[in-house]
Design a protein around this motif. Structure first.
Motif, mmCIF file in Angstrom:
data_model
loop_
_atom_site.group_PDB
_atom_site.id
_atom_site.type_symbol
_atom_site.label_atom_id
_atom_site.label_comp_id
_atom_site.label_asym_id
_atom_site.label_seq_id
_atom_site.Cartn_x
_atom_site.Cartn_y
_atom_site.Cartn_z
ATOM 1 N N GLY A 101 38.673 -88.668 9.928
ATOM 2 C CA GLY A 101 37.919 -88.201 11.075
ATOM 3 C C GLY A 101 36.992 -87.043 10.759
ATOM 4 O O GLY A 101 36.058 -86.753 11.514
ATOM 5 N N LEU A 258 34.265 -92.922 12.315
ATOM 6 C CA LEU A 258 35.370 -92.656 13.235
ATOM 7 C C LEU A 258 36.140 -93.917 13.586
ATOM 8 O O LEU A 258 37.241 -93.850 14.109
ATOM 9 N N LEU A 259 35.584 -95.082 13.291
ATOM 10 C CA LEU A 259 36.340 -96.322 13.438
ATOM 11 C C LEU A 259 37.325 -96.496 12.304
ATOM 12 O O LEU A 259 38.290 -97.246 12.423
ATOM 13 N N ILE A 288 37.868 -89.897 17.715
ATOM 14 C CA ILE A 288 36.895 -90.963 17.960
ATOM 15 C C ILE A 288 36.030 -90.631 19.180
ATOM 16 O O ILE A 288 34.801 -90.796 19.169
#
Length: 299
Positions: A101, A258-259, A288
């Motif tokens: 992240g 972020l996926l 996310i």
């Protein structure tokens, strides 16, 4: 199809491929020494890249491109694989996945430095909020380990893994941004291929020196992990990723990373049967949401 849309599609394909990297590394590092794994995957990918360059008769990069290519090699060919392999000796791939992240923020910062991009102030607020969520998660994990175990050995181990993952994110963000900046001149697959070829002589020598005395005890899952990180994580994924960053913008397309935690957590639970706690899921979803907001203000 316009250039921006193509960039997002290529970036998404790259993220899907990269989401399997940490689970595959975790599988391989259970039986391969992490340093040998790093140089072996780079050597294998370098040989594949050399065949690719020869097949397409690519022109050699200019002398001015050698330093940027060296930065790419140090960041994504050596630095990130080595640091994550070392970290995965101390933490699970599910735990390490949350640190991904931080990659959009790191990539965006280096995109500003190297690519000259200028996201709006709101972009940085969302990105910093996501980073704070990840840092808070790591702190809570360390405190929980200390409270539960007492002696402190597990706290040190967890902290070591967290610090190694943070270092991996920094060098990877630099390698991503530098490669994306360079791919505007050379092309996406050419950048990662030449970076791999540049490091190939050293990687082959180190792979031979660090080679285990025997491979007889290596189970098929470890070989599968090595094959995946050598071909997909080190080469194929970058073909799409660098193309996506150069087409759609480094800061903007980097938010697709972020996926990666979500996909990686699912893979870790499915393939490795690792526990995925509600805390991990909550923090991943929070990050996310933060970077999704940042994407809106990337330009």
């Amino acid at each position: 199809m316009d250039k921006t849309t193509s960039g997002w599609i290529n970036g998404f394909i790259g993220v899907v491929i990269f989401s399997g990297s940490l689970p595959a590394t975790r599988t391989a590092v259970l039986q391969f020494d992490p340093v040998f794994l790093t140089v072996a995957r780079a050597a294998i990918a370098g040989l594949l890249a050399l065949l690719l360059v020869l097949a397409f008769r690519e022109k050699r990069p200019a002398r001015a491109d050698l330093v940027p290519l060296a930065i790419v090699a140090l960041g994504v060919v050596v630095g990130f694989p080595l640091l994550t392999a070392l970290a995965l000796q101390h933490v699970t791939s599910a735990h390490s996945m949350v640190f991904i992240g931080l990659l959009p923020l790191a990539t965006a910062i280096f995109g500003v430095i190297r690519g000259g991009e200028r996201p709006r102030p709101a972009f940085w607020l969302f990105s910093l909020a996501g980073s704070a969520a990840v840092a808070g998660f790591a702190l809570m994990q360390g405190l929980a380990a200390g409270a539960g175990e007492g002696p402190g050995e597990d706290v040190a181990t967890s902290s070591t893994g967290d610090l190694l993952m943070l270092a991996a994110i920094v060098v990877c963000g630099l390698g991503y941004a530098e490669g994306a900046h360079l791919s505007r001149r050379l092309g996406g697959w050419q950048v990662i291929s030449w970076a791999l070829i540049l490091s190939l002589p050293a990687m082959i020598v180190l792979a031979i020196v660090l080679m285990p005395a025997s491979f007889s005890g290596i189970a098929p899952p470890a070989w599968t992990g090595l094959a995946y990180v050598s071909s997909f994580s080190m080469l194929i994924g970058f073909v799409f990723w660098y193309r996506g960053l150069s087409q759609g913008g480094i800061a903007a397309v980097s938010q697709l990373q972020l996926l990666q935690p979500f996909l990686g957590l699912a893979l870790a639970a499915w393939l490795l049967h690792e526990p995925v706690t509600w805390t991990m899921l909550a923090v991943t979803l929070a990050v996310i949401a933060c970077v999704a907001g940042a994407r809106r203000f990337a330009r």
